[in-house]
Design an enzyme around this catalytic site. Sequence first.
Site, mmCIF file in Angstrom:
data_model
loop_
_atom_site.group_PDB
_atom_site.id
_atom_site.type_symbol
_atom_site.label_atom_id
_atom_site.label_comp_id
_atom_site.label_asym_id
_atom_site.label_seq_id
_atom_site.Cartn_x
_atom_site.Cartn_y
_atom_site.Cartn_z
ATOM 1 N N PHE A 44 0.855 -1.181 0.000
ATOM 2 C CA PHE A 44 0.000 0.000 0.000
ATOM 3 C C PHE A 44 0.894 1.235 0.000
ATOM 4 O O PHE A 44 2.058 1.163 0.411
ATOM 5 C CB PHE A 44 -0.898 0.003 1.249
ATOM 6 C CG PHE A 44 -2.371 -0.005 0.935
ATOM 7 C CD1 PHE A 44 -2.996 -1.172 0.529
ATOM 8 C CD2 PHE A 44 -3.140 1.152 1.061
ATOM 9 C CE1 PHE A 44 -4.346 -1.186 0.257
ATOM 10 C CE2 PHE A 44 -4.497 1.133 0.782
ATOM 11 C CZ PHE A 44 -5.111 -0.028 0.383
ATOM 12 N N GLN A 85 -7.806 14.903 3.077
ATOM 13 C CA GLN A 85 -7.175 14.074 2.048
ATOM 14 C C GLN A 85 -8.032 13.893 0.807
ATOM 15 O O GLN A 85 -9.200 13.546 0.910
ATOM 16 C CB GLN A 85 -6.878 12.684 2.637
ATOM 17 C CG GLN A 85 -6.281 11.709 1.642
ATOM 18 C CD GLN A 85 -5.710 10.487 2.334
ATOM 19 O OE1 GLN A 85 -6.437 9.559 2.663
ATOM 20 N NE2 GLN A 85 -4.421 10.498 2.611
ATOM 21 N N HIS A 100 -8.162 11.398 -2.136
ATOM 22 C CA HIS A 100 -7.657 10.096 -2.573
ATOM 23 C C HIS A 100 -7.413 10.186 -4.077
ATOM 24 O O HIS A 100 -8.262 10.698 -4.803
ATOM 25 C CB HIS A 100 -8.680 9.013 -2.246
ATOM 26 C CG HIS A 100 -8.179 7.613 -2.412
ATOM 27 N ND1 HIS A 100 -7.861 7.077 -3.633
ATOM 28 C CD2 HIS A 100 -7.925 6.643 -1.499
ATOM 29 C CE1 HIS A 100 -7.435 5.834 -3.453
ATOM 30 N NE2 HIS A 100 -7.465 5.547 -2.179
ATOM 31 N N LEU A 109 -14.747 5.449 -4.634
ATOM 32 C CA LEU A 109 -13.372 5.042 -4.343
ATOM 33 C C LEU A 109 -12.938 3.814 -5.139
ATOM 34 O O LEU A 109 -13.651 2.817 -5.206
ATOM 35 C CB LEU A 109 -13.273 4.731 -2.837
ATOM 36 C CG LEU A 109 -11.923 4.259 -2.322
ATOM 37 C CD1 LEU A 109 -10.893 5.361 -2.455
ATOM 38 C CD2 LEU A 109 -12.058 3.819 -0.874
ATOM 39 N N GLU A 120 -6.518 1.860 -3.275
ATOM 40 C CA GLU A 120 -5.080 1.873 -3.503
ATOM 41 C C GLU A 120 -4.547 0.447 -3.652
ATOM 42 O O GLU A 120 -3.476 0.230 -4.222
ATOM 43 C CB GLU A 120 -4.443 2.525 -2.263
ATOM 44 C CG GLU A 120 -3.096 3.085 -2.413
ATOM 45 C CD GLU A 120 -2.753 3.956 -1.196
ATOM 46 O OE1 GLU A 120 -3.592 4.796 -0.809
ATOM 47 O OE2 GLU A 120 -1.676 3.786 -0.644
ATOM 48 N N ARG A 158 -0.663 9.351 -0.641
ATOM 49 C CA ARG A 158 -1.825 9.824 -1.401
ATOM 50 C C ARG A 158 -1.726 11.285 -1.803
ATOM 51 O O ARG A 158 -2.125 11.670 -2.901
ATOM 52 C CB ARG A 158 -3.091 9.606 -0.584
ATOM 53 C CG ARG A 158 -3.446 8.143 -0.510
ATOM 54 C CD ARG A 158 -4.663 7.893 0.345
ATOM 55 N NE ARG A 158 -4.966 6.469 0.341
ATOM 56 C CZ ARG A 158 -5.851 5.891 1.132
ATOM 57 N NH1 ARG A 158 -6.528 6.614 2.018
ATOM 58 N NH2 ARG A 158 -6.073 4.600 1.053
ATOM 59 N N HIS A 192 -11.778 12.548 0.423
ATOM 60 C CA HIS A 192 -11.843 11.211 0.999
ATOM 61 C C HIS A 192 -11.808 11.163 2.520
ATOM 62 O O HIS A 192 -12.580 10.448 3.141
ATOM 63 C CB HIS A 192 -10.672 10.404 0.435
ATOM 64 C CG HIS A 192 -10.656 8.957 0.842
ATOM 65 N ND1 HIS A 192 -11.714 8.115 0.572
ATOM 66 C CD2 HIS A 192 -9.721 8.201 1.459
ATOM 67 C CE1 HIS A 192 -11.422 6.905 1.035
ATOM 68 N NE2 HIS A 192 -10.230 6.931 1.591
ATOM 69 N N ARG A 230 -2.821 11.186 5.732
ATOM 70 C CA ARG A 230 -2.953 9.833 6.258
ATOM 71 C C ARG A 230 -2.450 8.799 5.258
ATOM 72 O O ARG A 230 -2.721 8.924 4.061
ATOM 73 C CB ARG A 230 -4.414 9.537 6.593
ATOM 74 C CG ARG A 230 -4.659 8.105 7.010
ATOM 75 C CD ARG A 230 -6.064 7.867 7.495
ATOM 76 N NE ARG A 230 -7.065 7.898 6.434
ATOM 77 C CZ ARG A 230 -7.242 6.935 5.529
ATOM 78 N NH1 ARG A 230 -6.456 5.873 5.522
ATOM 79 N NH2 ARG A 230 -8.203 7.037 4.607
#
Lengths: 231, 597
Positions: free
Chosen positions: B117, B237, B239, B249, B252, B283, B370, B412
């Site tokens: 990730f 954030q 994404h 979404l 990732e 991100r 996100h 994050r």
Amino acid sequence: MLVYLKIYRYNPEAGRNVPSYDTYNIEAEPTDRVLDLLEEVKGHIDGTLSYRRSCAHGVCGSDAMRINGRNMLACKVLVKDVGSEITVEPILGLPVLKDMIVDMEPFFDSYKAVMPFLVNDDIPADGKERLQSPEQRERFDDTTKCIMCAACTTSCPVFWADDQYVGPAAVVAAHRFIFDSRDQAGDDRLKILSDHGGVFRCRTAFNCTEACPREIHVTQAIAEVKQAITS
Amino acid sequence: MVQHHQHEVVIVGAGGAGLMAALYASRGADTAVLSKLYPTRSHTGAAQGGIGAALGNLEEDHADWHTFDTVKGSDYLGDQDAIEYMCQQAVPVVYELEHMGLPFSRNPDGTIAQRRFGGHTNNETKKPVQRACYAADRTGHMILQTLYQQCIKNKVHFYDEFHVLDLLMRDGVVNGVVAVELATGDLHVFHAKSVVFATGGHGRVWEVTSNAYAYTGDGVAIAMRRGLPAQDMEFFQFHPTGIFKMGILITEGVRGEGGILINHQGERFMERYAPTVKDLASRDVVSRSIYLEVKEGRGINGGRYVYLDMRPETVNKYLALDGRTGSDGKPLVVTGDQLLAKVPDIVDFARTYLGVDPIKEPMPIQPTAHYAMGGIPTNYYTQVLADAQGTVVPGFFAAGEVACVSVHGANRLGTNSLLDLVVFGKEAGKQAAEYAKGADYKPLEDDPTAFTRQQLDRILSNQGGEKIVTLGEEMKMKMMDDVGVFRTAEGMQSAAEKMRELRGRYPNISVDDHGRRFNTDLLNAWELGCLLDVALVTAVSAEARPESRGAHSREDFPKRDDVDWLKHTLAWLDGDQVKLDYKPVTITKHQPMERVY
């Protein structure tokens, strides 16, 4: 494109104590969700229109409704998939409270009745995970996908006729644990489901499988539970 | 009619944090959980790719590496004591979830499966590490279901479809909440010894978002209306991979399994922005890169999107170029069926919403609003803090996305939100029960529903003619344009001004529904009020920070400024003014360094 939208309305509190339909001509994109059309009506034309929704992409299970006579999630069906004449109605078999909002309590009560939780208090001595092979995990994968939208249960003719029947969703919930290699309460669940109101009420209509927005093979899961009881 | 209840611990919200708190609080105290949705509808269920924990099931990994990656990912704004605590707790808490029955995907040896990730690395080789524990691309769904199942097993007391509208306090001590019961419209007063907010985020402030309709910032807005601050609200954030226009979404995990981003020239452009980890950069870095590609005219067909490509031929080409090998040491090669098994829901979403089969065609994507790094300030015991000095608000706890501990700082890392939920949800449950044990019920004020009634009656009695959706759309467009991935002083000032204008028009909204039963019209209007409060505080907090850090990226101040701005923002809302204060970041082991991927 222009969509002719026909929406079920029922709200005794506001004097609409006999179900009726409101109709709208809505300009829409073929790729709009049916939920987008409901939002358009609620936001711009009639704020009293009531329905549940949250995630808007088919994973939270809030907005199961009958769309052109079939149970679907309003957020997971596009206009181009249902055509330019769209009828939206509440799911069947649960008491309608207001427009598309039904009383979900009986549905969740049935879910809770089948022990929908892992029973196994043995924890490995090293505190790490219990081992489970990919094949053992795959055995119950299909029924882990359930989002409890009630599309299956409220498409079932046995459920409509018999309020004792726990319904397909509860069987799916039980199946997820009965076939989990880690679980130790399979016999208890099978006993519950062999009772009056259990899995033998199913008459294999396959409506549930067709209705599931998560493409769970619901009828097969029910058959596997029946098999487990009789074998 | 107002109904009264008394429970020692009241938990607001029934997603991952709320349910974890409920399991732990109910062991030691009479506990009730209130949710405006049925618990299984909570937005935790939409999380896809994984939960981070250095189990080391497939390769060497350490909680210390996870800690450093999270600190670096936060652009050094995360509090390092809290981050270290979270990353150390990650390992036992993931095992705990497995013991509860969570159906993780499995490795051939039967252990929990893990995948790569963004931003999670082997600290020695700097290469991506397999740390995200997953259940296909339904990890959040499985966490939500498993925790709800455990709550049923443990007979947790739920009040489903109870929408909390106010926090009750007396002499600075929290002693309950007020909720409206959706089915009846009745107000309910919950008198409590301790209250836990686990109400989630506020992505609905922005036009393109991955967030549920329910994500309207209720918790932060309620706390601010009671005079409490919100922390680090400028850090939100985006994404990188949302479905074009819709914002849904795309995990990732697709890139973790080998998917790559390509521009109109067919170029894997992340090589230029993050030469070491490429598509698996943090991100904020990836979202900025996509914006820059689009700005330079390299979006697909010149449009505002790029492609996320997970076709097996593409994946295999770059796996070979990157020299990736499988656990047997041989070059890694994947098939379409294997990819489908790893991310089945993504394939389903792409087919449903884009009409694209991602095994055969690339997916058009754009950054999507996100996750709120900011929120109600807490320490890592989840106690809510009232000021920059760290004064604790007695009886009040917060966990999950609504809280700002801060473990995510300015950005994050993927998989750390699910981790945050379970680690701090558990802590909140323990703390709230412990606090309740030593506390009495603080008497309620004479008319505890007065402020709630005032808010609702004002909406119901308005004839002003402003529409909820009109104000909402103006807010979302403006925040998307001016308080999004890239920001300027001018844009943020005009956004703050616009939010003040909208808040000025808000008292003129009128609703069609004046009934009591399931009056979602009224509650949508109330939620819009929360969003506007949160949006104003976000714009003002952002404008006041003249640097670029994590998700807060300024065209006019492109560099991070550790001399003056290595500090947390605290914002209080007072009428249409926002008062700001700052507090230091807790730094233990990792001094700020330049952040490159």
